[in-house]
Design a protein around this motif. Structure first.
Motif, mmCIF file in Angstrom:
data_model
loop_
_atom_site.group_PDB
_atom_site.id
_atom_site.type_symbol
_atom_site.label_atom_id
_atom_site.label_comp_id
_atom_site.label_asym_id
_atom_site.label_seq_id
_atom_site.Cartn_x
_atom_site.Cartn_y
_atom_site.Cartn_z
ATOM 1 N N ARG A 50 33.549 23.143 34.160
ATOM 2 C CA ARG A 50 34.911 22.796 34.589
ATOM 3 C C ARG A 50 34.907 22.499 36.071
ATOM 4 N N ALA A 103 39.138 30.729 45.407
ATOM 5 C CA ALA A 103 40.326 31.083 44.628
ATOM 6 C C ALA A 103 40.962 32.353 45.177
ATOM 7 N N LEU A 115 39.767 32.192 37.434
ATOM 8 C CA LEU A 115 39.464 31.051 38.309
ATOM 9 C C LEU A 115 40.232 29.813 37.864
ATOM 10 N N ALA A 116 40.305 29.604 36.545
ATOM 11 C CA ALA A 116 41.052 28.448 36.043
ATOM 12 C C ALA A 116 42.540 28.579 36.361
ATOM 13 N N GLN A 122 38.480 26.480 28.599
ATOM 14 C CA GLN A 122 39.272 25.692 29.545
ATOM 15 C C GLN A 122 40.643 25.364 28.965
ATOM 16 N N ASN A 157 36.191 22.524 39.576
ATOM 17 C CA ASN A 157 37.119 23.410 40.286
ATOM 18 C C ASN A 157 38.022 22.554 41.164
ATOM 19 N N ALA A 170 43.217 27.718 39.988
ATOM 20 C CA ALA A 170 43.216 26.268 40.204
ATOM 21 C C ALA A 170 44.515 25.648 39.716
ATOM 22 N N GLU A 230 32.486 25.387 37.580
ATOM 23 C CA GLU A 230 32.162 26.616 36.875
ATOM 24 C C GLU A 230 31.636 26.268 35.493
ATOM 25 N N ALA A 243 34.539 30.080 44.600
ATOM 26 C CA ALA A 243 35.484 29.048 44.163
ATOM 27 C C ALA A 243 36.599 28.796 45.169
#
Length: 431
Positions: free
Chosen positions: A158, A280, A246-247, A220, A160, A250, A213, A278
């Motif tokens: 994915r 994040a 993390l997703a 995802q 970032n 974002a 990632e 990341a």
């Protein structure tokens, strides 16, 4: 090591797994420590052979008429790798470190045996006791889906978007020839050779810089379906190593309040470094002490716009990646997970503000862990109602719609088997 010597090593590892009923990763690690002469390429090739054999354990044993590690490996070479009997015989010579030559019976089985009369659980390579549950969700697609579940999983990443878009990551990894994933807008799929040895993505400069990632497309999509938005208060209640955290960060563009926690503090260990890499922003709350310890989220009761519950489950949707897990799964394990799911859903409901959303995710195909868990929460808490998921039109044509959510499957969506349901809190009732 020669290809034949790798086969001997794979048989040795499979025998260890069968004798000690242990996770495949542990058996492979111990074999590597005891055979330090084996290079990284050898270890990767042996692991690929072992995982392929476990994916097809039942059908390979049926083909060979025997359940020994040797028989399972031989059968998997035919079923999973498509090798002809003559080719397999050329590897089983008994010379130096090669396995003993094929017997006449083994040659005959390779040349003549089929799965035409095999029971469904054998042809589909799943434990017999889970078959009724899988029939309920997969219906007429049962066997094609089980065959897809027994194949190797793709290698997805994915981009970032806090640091780069998909086009930039794709260009940076052009030497790996990645292609956009079919449904996830920030995903890329990296080709894996026939031997199953994927590239070492974790050493790529772009990974070390946090530009992408490693994450299955299904994972995802599950994060995207949560609808997390900038400015919201979002709680990742079962954050584990932080993949979906993390997703979410974002999606929120690092704006708002993102809190990550997990009932098992050990699972949170990797999250801090992953967040740093990341770029994040998330607040990690690690529980301390035993069951009597204070709730680390007590101050957030009734405040969350969104609670994501990536619930502990059997992991039946990830059997492509963890084939040994399906053979170790027992009915008691399912019952334990169902109790965990009840507990975490009740906790999530208490965190929602009026109008807040609860998104329930599992990587399971079993209805007992999915729709049944949601139905249980709805029955216990009248203030919670199902909220229809907003699906991309292309995705909407391939997912399975269930009573309360959607089911992603390897056969239809090409992803791991993720379940996603969304609910909303209408009031403070029954808190």
């Amino acid at each position: 090591m020669t290809p034949a010597a790798r086969l001997s090593a794979a048989i040795e590892v499979l025998a260890d797994i069968a004798a000690r009923r242990r996770p495949v990763a542990d058996a492979l690690k111990d074999w590597g420590l005891a055979h330090r002469f084996a290079g990284s390429g050898d270890r990767a090739a042996i692991a690929s052979l072992v995982y392929d054999a476990l994916r097809r354990r039942a059908s390979a044993a049926w083909i060979m008429g025997d359940e020994t590690p040797r028989a399972v490996l031989i059968g998997s070479l035919r079923l999973q790798r498509g090798l002809a009997g003559q080719t397999i015989a050329g590897l089983f010579t008994g010379e130096r470190f090669a396995p003993d030559p094929l017997t006449e019976a083994e040659r005959t089985r390779l040349d003549t045996a089929t799965l035409a009369d095999a029971p469904l659980h054998v042809a589909g390579d799943v434990p017999e006791w889970v078959l009724p549950s899988l029939v309920r969700i997969l219906g007429e697609d049962l066997l094609p889906e089980l065959k897809a579940l027994a194949r190797r999983a793709p290698l997805d990443i994915r981009a970032n978007t806090l640091k780069a878009d998909r086009a930039r990551v794709q260009a940076a990894l052009a030497h790996l020839d990645p292609a956009p994933t079919p449904h996830a807008p920030h995903g890329l799929r990296v080709p894996v050779p026939e031997d199953g040895r994927g590239p070492a993505l974790h050493v790529e400069p772009e990974f070390l810089e946090g530009l992408f990632e490693i994450q299955d497309e299904g994972s995802q999509l599950a994060a995207l379906l949560s609808g997390a938005a900038p400015g919201e208060t979002v709680i990742d209640l079962c954050a584990g190593g932080g993949g979906k955290t993390l997703a979410l960060a974002a999606m929120m563009k690092n704006r708002g309040r993102l809190v990550a926690t997990d009932g098992d503090p050990r699972r949170l260990a990797p999250i801090h470094e992953r967040l740093r890499r990341a770029g994040a922003v998330a607040e990690v709350r690690t529980p301390r002490g035993g069951r009597a310890a204070p709730d680390v989220l007590a101050d957030l009761a009734g405040q969350a716009d969104l609670v994501l519950v990536d619930a502990p489950c059997t992991g039946s949707g990830t059997w492509r990646r963890n084939p040994d897990a399906k053979w170790r799964l027992r009915p008691g394990s399912l019952a334990t997970r169902q109790a965990d799911q009840t507990s975490v859903l009740d906790r999530a409901a208490r965190l929602l503000k009026p109008g807040g959303r609860l998104v329930y995710v599992t990587c399971s195909l079993l209805p007992e862990e999915n729709d049944a868990a949601v139905a249980g929460l709805l029955a216990r808490r009248p203030g919670i109602a199902v909220r229809p998921l907003a699906l991309d039109p292309a995705l909407a044509t391939v997912v399975r719609r269930t009573d309360h959510g959607v089911q992603l499957t390897p056969g239809r969506t090409g992803t791991d088997g993720f379940y996603v349901a969304s609910m909303t809190s209408a009031s403070f009732a029954d808190r």
